[in-house]
Design a protein around this motif. Sequence first.
Motif, PDB file in Angstrom:
ATOM      1  N   LEU A   1     -16.741   0.704 -64.021  1.00  0.00           N
ATOM      2  CA  LEU A   1     -17.213   0.080 -62.788  1.00  0.00           C
ATOM      3  C   LEU A   1     -16.127   0.169 -61.730  1.00  0.00           C
ATOM      4  N   THR A   2     -16.490   0.678 -60.544  1.00  0.00           N
ATOM      5  CA  THR A   2     -15.570   0.695 -59.411  1.00  0.00           C
ATOM      6  C   THR A   2     -16.361   0.536 -58.118  1.00  0.00           C
ATOM      7  N   ASP A   3     -15.677   0.067 -57.072  1.00  0.00           N
ATOM      8  CA  ASP A   3     -16.366  -0.121 -55.794  1.00  0.00           C
ATOM      9  C   ASP A   3     -15.854   0.835 -54.729  1.00  0.00           C
ATOM     10  N   GLY A   4     -15.081   1.828 -55.143  1.00  0.00           N
ATOM     11  CA  GLY A   4     -14.553   2.753 -54.137  1.00  0.00           C
ATOM     12  C   GLY A   4     -14.149   4.078 -54.739  1.00  0.00           C
ATOM     13  N   THR A   5     -13.508   4.883 -53.936  1.00  0.00           N
ATOM     14  CA  THR A   5     -13.002   6.176 -54.385  1.00  0.00           C
ATOM     15  C   THR A   5     -11.508   6.041 -54.702  1.00  0.00           C
ATOM     16  N   PRO A   6     -10.941   6.972 -55.455  1.00  0.00           N
ATOM     17  CA  PRO A   6      -9.543   6.854 -55.864  1.00  0.00           C
ATOM     18  C   PRO A   6      -8.570   6.834 -54.683  1.00  0.00           C
ATOM     19  N   THR A   7      -7.653   5.880 -54.712  1.00  0.00           N
ATOM     20  CA  THR A   7      -6.594   5.799 -53.705  1.00  0.00           C
ATOM     21  C   THR A   7      -5.223   5.723 -54.365  1.00  0.00           C
ATOM     22  N   ALA A   8      -5.185   5.764 -55.688  1.00  0.00           N
ATOM     23  CA  ALA A   8      -3.933   5.684 -56.438  1.00  0.00           C
ATOM     24  C   ALA A   8      -4.119   6.440 -57.746  1.00  0.00           C
TER      25      ALA A   8
ATOM     26  N   PRO B   1     -11.834  13.510 -55.916  1.00  0.00           N
ATOM     27  CA  PRO B   1     -13.016  13.168 -56.711  1.00  0.00           C
ATOM     28  C   PRO B   1     -13.535  14.296 -57.585  1.00  0.00           C
ATOM     29  N   GLY B   2     -13.622  15.507 -57.049  1.00  0.00           N
ATOM     30  CA  GLY B   2     -14.150  16.621 -57.832  1.00  0.00           C
ATOM     31  C   GLY B   2     -13.278  16.936 -59.037  1.00  0.00           C
ATOM     32  N   GLU B   3     -11.968  16.941 -58.829  1.00  0.00           N
ATOM     33  CA  GLU B   3     -11.039  17.209 -59.928  1.00  0.00           C
ATOM     34  C   GLU B   3     -11.103  16.099 -60.961  1.00  0.00           C
ATOM     35  N   LEU B   4     -11.204  14.858 -60.491  1.00  0.00           N
ATOM     36  CA  LEU B   4     -11.256  13.716 -61.401  1.00  0.00           C
ATOM     37  C   LEU B   4     -12.476  13.804 -62.317  1.00  0.00           C
ATOM     38  N   ALA B   5     -13.635  14.085 -61.742  1.00  0.00           N
ATOM     39  CA  ALA B   5     -14.856  14.171 -62.539  1.00  0.00           C
ATOM     40  C   ALA B   5     -14.779  15.306 -63.551  1.00  0.00           C
ATOM     41  N   GLN B   6     -14.177  16.428 -63.153  1.00  0.00           N
ATOM     42  CA  GLN B   6     -14.053  17.561 -64.059  1.00  0.00           C
ATOM     43  C   GLN B   6     -13.113  17.246 -65.219  1.00  0.00           C
TER      44      GLN B   6
ATOM     45  N   ALA C   1     -19.396   8.106 -50.840  1.00  0.00           N
ATOM     46  CA  ALA C   1     -18.426   8.813 -51.668  1.00  0.00           C
ATOM     47  C   ALA C   1     -18.263   8.150 -53.026  1.00  0.00           C
ATOM     48  N   SER C   2     -18.241   6.826 -53.038  1.00  0.00           N
ATOM     49  CA  SER C   2     -18.133   6.098 -54.303  1.00  0.00           C
ATOM     50  C   SER C   2     -19.330   6.374 -55.199  1.00  0.00           C
ATOM     51  N   GLN C   3     -20.512   6.317 -54.626  1.00  0.00           N
ATOM     52  CA  GLN C   3     -21.726   6.568 -55.408  1.00  0.00           C
ATOM     53  C   GLN C   3     -21.770   8.005 -55.908  1.00  0.00           C
ATOM     54  N   ALA C   4     -21.341   8.943 -55.068  1.00  0.00           N
ATOM     55  CA  ALA C   4     -21.340  10.353 -55.471  1.00  0.00           C
ATOM     56  C   ALA C   4     -20.380  10.589 -56.633  1.00  0.00           C
ATOM     57  N   LEU C   5     -19.212   9.962 -56.591  1.00  0.00           N
ATOM     58  CA  LEU C   5     -18.234  10.131 -57.663  1.00  0.00           C
ATOM     59  C   LEU C   5     -18.750   9.550 -58.971  1.00  0.00           C
ATOM     60  N   MET C   6     -19.306   8.349 -58.924  1.00  0.00           N
ATOM     61  CA  MET C   6     -19.810   7.727 -60.150  1.00  0.00           C
ATOM     62  C   MET C   6     -20.965   8.536 -60.740  1.00  0.00           C
ATOM     63  N   LEU C   7     -21.818   9.063 -59.885  1.00  0.00           N
ATOM     64  CA  LEU C   7     -22.914   9.906 -60.364  1.00  0.00           C
ATOM     65  C   LEU C   7     -22.365  11.176 -61.005  1.00  0.00           C
ATOM     66  N   ASP C   8     -21.351  11.777 -60.388  1.00  0.00           N
ATOM     67  CA  ASP C   8     -20.777  13.017 -60.905  1.00  0.00           C
ATOM     68  C   ASP C   8     -20.126  12.794 -62.273  1.00  0.00           C
ATOM     69  N   ILE C   9     -19.389  11.698 -62.418  1.00  0.00           N
ATOM     70  CA  ILE C   9     -18.737  11.396 -63.700  1.00  0.00           C
ATOM     71  C   ILE C   9     -19.777  11.183 -64.788  1.00  0.00           C
ATOM     72  N   ALA C  10     -20.801  10.394 -64.483  1.00  0.00           N
ATOM     73  CA  ALA C  10     -21.845  10.131 -65.479  1.00  0.00           C
ATOM     74  C   ALA C  10     -22.555  11.422 -65.879  1.00  0.00           C
ATOM     75  N   THR C  11     -22.898  12.228 -64.901  1.00  0.00           N
ATOM     76  CA  THR C  11     -23.626  13.471 -65.174  1.00  0.00           C
ATOM     77  C   THR C  11     -22.802  14.425 -66.034  1.00  0.00           C
ATOM     78  N   LYS C  12     -21.527  14.570 -65.702  1.00  0.00           N
ATOM     79  CA  LYS C  12     -20.675  15.531 -66.404  1.00  0.00           C
ATOM     80  C   LYS C  12     -20.292  15.078 -67.812  1.00  0.00           C
ATOM     81  N   THR C  13     -20.350  13.778 -68.084  1.00  0.00           N
ATOM     82  CA  THR C  13     -19.957  13.279 -69.404  1.00  0.00           C
ATOM     83  C   THR C  13     -21.150  12.895 -70.275  1.00  0.00           C
ATOM     84  N   GLY C  14     -22.351  13.054 -69.754  1.00  0.00           N
ATOM     85  CA  GLY C  14     -23.535  12.680 -70.519  1.00  0.00           C
ATOM     86  C   GLY C  14     -23.850  11.208 -70.463  1.00  0.00           C
ATOM     87  N   GLY C  15     -23.312  10.519 -69.456  1.00  0.00           N
ATOM     88  CA  GLY C  15     -23.556   9.084 -69.306  1.00  0.00           C
ATOM     89  C   GLY C  15     -24.713   8.802 -68.374  1.00  0.00           C
TER      90      GLY C  15
END
Length: 205
Positions: free
Chosen positions: A137-144, A150-155, A184-198
């Motif tokens: 669970l997160t409410d934003g995009t990576p800042t630290a 985001p793309g690299e993180l999801a991959q 951006a936050s929603q796009a990242l969470m969707l990308d992570i879930a999709t790429k990991t089967g979540g």
Amino acid sequence: RREVPVEDRGTQASFYGLRIISDRVCFVLDTSGSMAAEARMPGERSSTNGGQSTRMEVAKFKLGEALDRFPEGDRFNVVFFDDDVDRLEDELIEMTSRNLAATKKYVKKAKPGGGTAVYDALDAAFDDDEVDTIYLLTDGTPTAGRVQAPGELAQLAAERSQRQVPVHSIAFTMGQHGGDDKAASQALMLDIATKTGGIYRAVDR
């Protein structure tokens, strides 16, 4: 593998409507400064008048609900993250009444502040080879953290997961008024879930 099918158990644990069907779960929750923003606790009509809650308080409440229904004997861990990563324990622990009480004390102490090291938190969860399901669970995009793109993180999450460890991702944007950060936050969470089967869930109302 569970000895008793989850459907046959009397109580069903869930986190933001996502059923918990694993017995080796890691909950990864954002505690960055933006989690101090106003949000509605379940049952509250408005977050703009007296008695409003924060995203952090709502997330803690929902985690508490999940833990209260988590079956005794199953194993879990909790990871909080802002600029840094803080784990309840170094590895999964068994759900017992004593461990539940200790976890609730740990969760209660968490305060919002700092940046958003999403990758470092996920990396810590993946480091425990016993974990087979992650709820992020997160409410934003990576800042630290070590990876902020985001793309690299999801991959990288996909490479760690290899679809063997699904990351069920929750974009907690309640209280935001649209804009690039929310999208951006929603796009990242969707990308992570999709790429990991979540499974992806948006919480914005």
